[in-house]
Design an enzyme around this catalytic site. Structure first.
Site, mmCIF file in Angstrom:
data_model
loop_
_atom_site.group_PDB
_atom_site.id
_atom_site.type_symbol
_atom_site.label_atom_id
_atom_site.label_comp_id
_atom_site.label_asym_id
_atom_site.label_seq_id
_atom_site.Cartn_x
_atom_site.Cartn_y
_atom_site.Cartn_z
ATOM 1 N N SER A 133 0.855 -1.189 0.000
ATOM 2 C CA SER A 133 0.000 0.000 0.000
ATOM 3 C C SER A 133 0.884 1.229 0.000
ATOM 4 O O SER A 133 2.074 1.170 0.370
ATOM 5 C CB SER A 133 -0.883 -0.002 1.252
ATOM 6 O OG SER A 133 -1.523 1.247 1.438
ATOM 7 N N TYR A 146 -2.523 0.205 10.669
ATOM 8 C CA TYR A 146 -2.510 -0.311 9.299
ATOM 9 C C TYR A 146 -1.169 -0.014 8.635
ATOM 10 O O TYR A 146 -0.538 -0.904 8.040
ATOM 11 C CB TYR A 146 -3.650 0.310 8.499
ATOM 12 C CG TYR A 146 -3.662 -0.099 7.043
ATOM 13 C CD1 TYR A 146 -3.972 -1.399 6.671
ATOM 14 C CD2 TYR A 146 -3.365 0.820 6.033
ATOM 15 C CE1 TYR A 146 -3.990 -1.783 5.336
ATOM 16 C CE2 TYR A 146 -3.382 0.449 4.700
ATOM 17 C CZ TYR A 146 -3.698 -0.853 4.349
ATOM 18 O OH TYR A 146 -3.706 -1.221 3.028
#
Length: 232
Positions: A133, A146
């Site tokens: 990501s 995250y």
């Protein structure tokens, strides 16, 4: 497990939806596929659309189930880690259980599945692709747990690449920006914003980057690929 038609074999986790599903579609013309995920019905439905594919339903956080599921895979040409979770929250508001859950899914499950499949990947001199990501490159406020899990995933990929280079296993981290998926809708909902799909990358665009990594010629090792929505 061997493929009688001689085509390379790929395992794609998180294949029932989103980026994983798009990756499966992108690879189906050239690879036989194991479609990983927990939604057996969705995997079976996808398998009917992609000749040469079959469901591989397993909970990746269940180590015993994963060990049983990889039994018989003697050669694996491609392993794509697309399964993951994304839960937002500030450090002040994120409890330990959320940290543990995100690391369990986004890092520990990836490491264990890779470890168990290394003999098969070494046999094939295979490719491993980690769907990371943008959060694995830059941590933003409200994304602490995250982002930390994705930074850890990047470190795992870097270590694996260095350790397995002599065995011919190539490792690529793909860092997409925000992608138009169900997970993104949940994230935007958490942020309290209005969802506008045109602002985000299409899953098919990310799948194209994965295919580029998988099909790179022998003299080229793609280590990190970064994608952003055009105009962002």
């Amino acid at each position: 497990m061997t493929e009688p038609d001689g085509r390379p074999l790929a395992l794609v986790t998180g294949a029932s939806r989103g980026i994983g599903r798009a990756v499966a579609w992108a690879m189906a013309p050239s690879h036989d596929l194991l479609l990983g995920g927990r939604d057996t019905a969705a995997l079976e439905a996808l398998a009917t659309e992609l000749p040469g594919s079959r469901p591989w339903p397993v909970d990746l956080t269940d180590s015993a189930a994963v060990a049983a599921a990889v039994g018989g895979i003697e050669r694996l040409d491609v392993l794509v880690h697309s399964a993951g979770v994304g839960i937002l929250g500030t450090v002040a508001d994120t409890p330990a259980q959320t940290w543990r859950h995100q690391f369990e899914v986004n890092v520990v499950a990836v490491a264990e599945l890779t470890r168990l499949l290394l003999p098969a990947l070494r046999t094939a001199r295979g490719r491993v692709v980690m769907l990371n990501s943008g959060a694995g490159l830059n941590a933003r406020p409200g994304w602490a747990s995250y982002a930390a899990s994705k930074f850890a995933l990047r470190a795992f990929a870097d270590a694996l690449r260095a350790e397995e280079a002599e065995n011919g296993v190539r490792v690529t981290s793909v860092h997409p920006g925000r992608v138009d998926t169900e997970m993104q809708r949940a994230v935007v909902d958490q942020e309290g914003d209005v969802y506008r799909p045109e602002k985000y990358l299409r899953p098919e665009s990310v799948a194209g980057a994965v295919l580029l990594a998988v099909t790179a010629p022998e003299d080229a090792a793609l280590t990190d690929l970064v994608l952003r929505p055009a105009g962002s």
